[in-house]
Design an enzyme around this catalytic site. Structure first.
Site, PDB file in Angstrom:
ATOM      1  N   GLU A   1       0.883  -1.025   0.218  1.00  0.00           N
ATOM      2  CA  GLU A   1      -0.089  -0.105  -0.171  1.00  0.00           C
ATOM      3  C   GLU A   1       0.969   1.295   0.125  1.00  0.00           C
ATOM      4  O   GLU A   1       1.807   1.191   0.550  1.00  0.00           O
ATOM      5  CB  GLU A   1      -0.894  -0.168   1.192  1.00  0.00           C
ATOM      6  CG  GLU A   1      -1.701   1.185   1.370  1.00  0.00           C
ATOM      7  CD  GLU A   1      -2.731   1.292   2.509  1.00  0.00           C
ATOM      8  OE1 GLU A   1      -3.612   1.713   2.602  1.00  0.00           O
ATOM      9  OE2 GLU A   1      -2.252   0.546   3.627  1.00  0.00           O
TER      10      GLU A   1
ATOM     11  N   LYS B   1      -9.596   1.314  -2.458  1.00  0.00           N
ATOM     12  CA  LYS B   1      -9.805   0.495  -1.198  1.00  0.00           C
ATOM     13  C   LYS B   1     -11.310   0.790  -0.494  1.00  0.00           C
ATOM     14  O   LYS B   1     -11.563   2.069  -0.563  1.00  0.00           O
ATOM     15  CB  LYS B   1      -8.768   1.224  -0.236  1.00  0.00           C
ATOM     16  CG  LYS B   1      -8.784   0.628   1.152  1.00  0.00           C
ATOM     17  CD  LYS B   1      -7.528   1.444   1.912  1.00  0.00           C
ATOM     18  CE  LYS B   1      -7.610   0.886   3.188  1.00  0.00           C
ATOM     19  NZ  LYS B   1      -6.509   1.657   4.081  1.00  0.00           N
TER      20      LYS B   1
ATOM     21  N   CYS C   1      -5.097  -3.360   3.064  1.00  0.00           N
ATOM     22  CA  CYS C   1      -4.943  -3.073   4.336  1.00  0.00           C
ATOM     23  C   CYS C   1      -6.248  -3.470   5.086  1.00  0.00           C
ATOM     24  O   CYS C   1      -6.485  -4.482   5.384  1.00  0.00           O
ATOM     25  CB  CYS C   1      -4.441  -1.708   4.383  1.00  0.00           C
ATOM     26  SG  CYS C   1      -3.352  -1.274   5.932  1.00  0.00           S
TER      27      CYS C   1
END
Length: 283
Positions: free
Chosen positions: A48, A123, A164
């Site tokens: 990330e 995301k 994440c």
């Protein structure tokens, strides 16, 4: 660096400590990708925030640009073509392109061996938390969350995309697996407190639940903007076993081989993906 088994898809996870500008980020990550390719990897994944990792608003605002102008994204697309490898840019922080919303996108980009973009994923879940040690994060103030999940075809099987904090939402991973993903990427920049407590446990749980390989390249160490990330890039097999792991926060390359027959074996042994039932409540 782990030693490679004799067969299967050769993957490499790049662990970084990404600097706060694109030029420095590229100088940091390119040699690691080249090393991974020389050592035999055919599919290389980065963490990330691979293009920059910067929380200071004045510097961050000046650095972020569009995906088609970002120096790291453009250079890594060329690098994938030069090396003849597939590359997952775990995420790039780029302008979202949504009118009226100046927040950036935290965007994962799957690049094929010709340098083309095969899939994009923004995301879904942003990290808004107050940690017990006093650290506070409000990712939603600077990142516009995505609107949908993504699974992409590769020469070796389907890849599900996550980033994440998404690791804490098992229903997303179940959807990816039921859409045919045999491997799921989780590039991350985990905080130290949550990483130490939960990182490996969450990765192994998602692999067990989906019967898929989980590939988790990570940021590690103390960054220019003061944040500290956990590192410990990890590959988990579909039975939940850790098959490769870096046990530190330093930049490096982690190799593994993926035998996709193990996905079929795990899902046949525990066919939970076929056993969903509708149910009522709770109210």
């Amino acid at each position: 660096m782990s030693e490679l088994p004799s067969s299967g898809l050769a993957v490499a996870l790049i662990q970084t400590r990404t600097p706060a500008t694109q030029a420095e980020a590229l100088a940091h990550i390119e040699p690691l990708i080249r090393q991974a390719a020389v050592e035999g990897a055919k599919f290389i994944l980065t963490p990330e925030g691979s293009n920059l990792l910067e929380q200071r608003k004045d510097r961050r605002g000046l650095a972020i640009t569009t995906e088609d102008q970002d120096a790291v994204v453009l250079a890594l697309r060329r690098l994938a073509a030069e090396l003849g490898v597939w590359l997952l840019i775990g995420s790039a922080i780029v302008k979202s392109g949504h009118s009226g919303d100046d927040r950036a996108a935290n965007r994962s980009l799957l690049i094929d061996s010709g340098g083309g973009i095969v899939a994009r994923y923004d995301k879904l879940h942003v990290f808004d938390v107050d940690l017990p040690n006093g650290e506070t994060y409000r990712e939603s103030s600077t990142i516009r969350p995505g609107d949908g999940a993504a699974v992409a075809d590769t020469p070796w099987g389907r890849l599900g995309l996550a980033v994440c904090y998404d690791i804490r939402f098992p229903h997303l991973f179940r959807r990816l697996a039921k859409a045919g993903a045999s491997m799921i990427s989780v590039p991350a920049a985990f905080t130290v407190p949550t990483g130490e407590a939960h990182w490996e446990t969450l990765l192994r749980a998602r692999a067990i639940e989906t019967g898929a390989f989980v590939l988790a390249p990570a940021q590690g160490g103390t960054h220019e903007d003061g944040r500290k990330t956990w590192g410990r890039s990890t590959v988990v097999g579909p039975w939940g076993e850790v098959i490769a792991k870096l046990d530190h926060d330093e930049p490096g390359v982690l190799h593994a081989k993926l035998d996709f027959a193990l996905v079929e074996k795990a899902r046949a042994s525990v066919p939970a993906l076929r056993h969903d039932r509708e149910f009522a409540g709770p109210l």
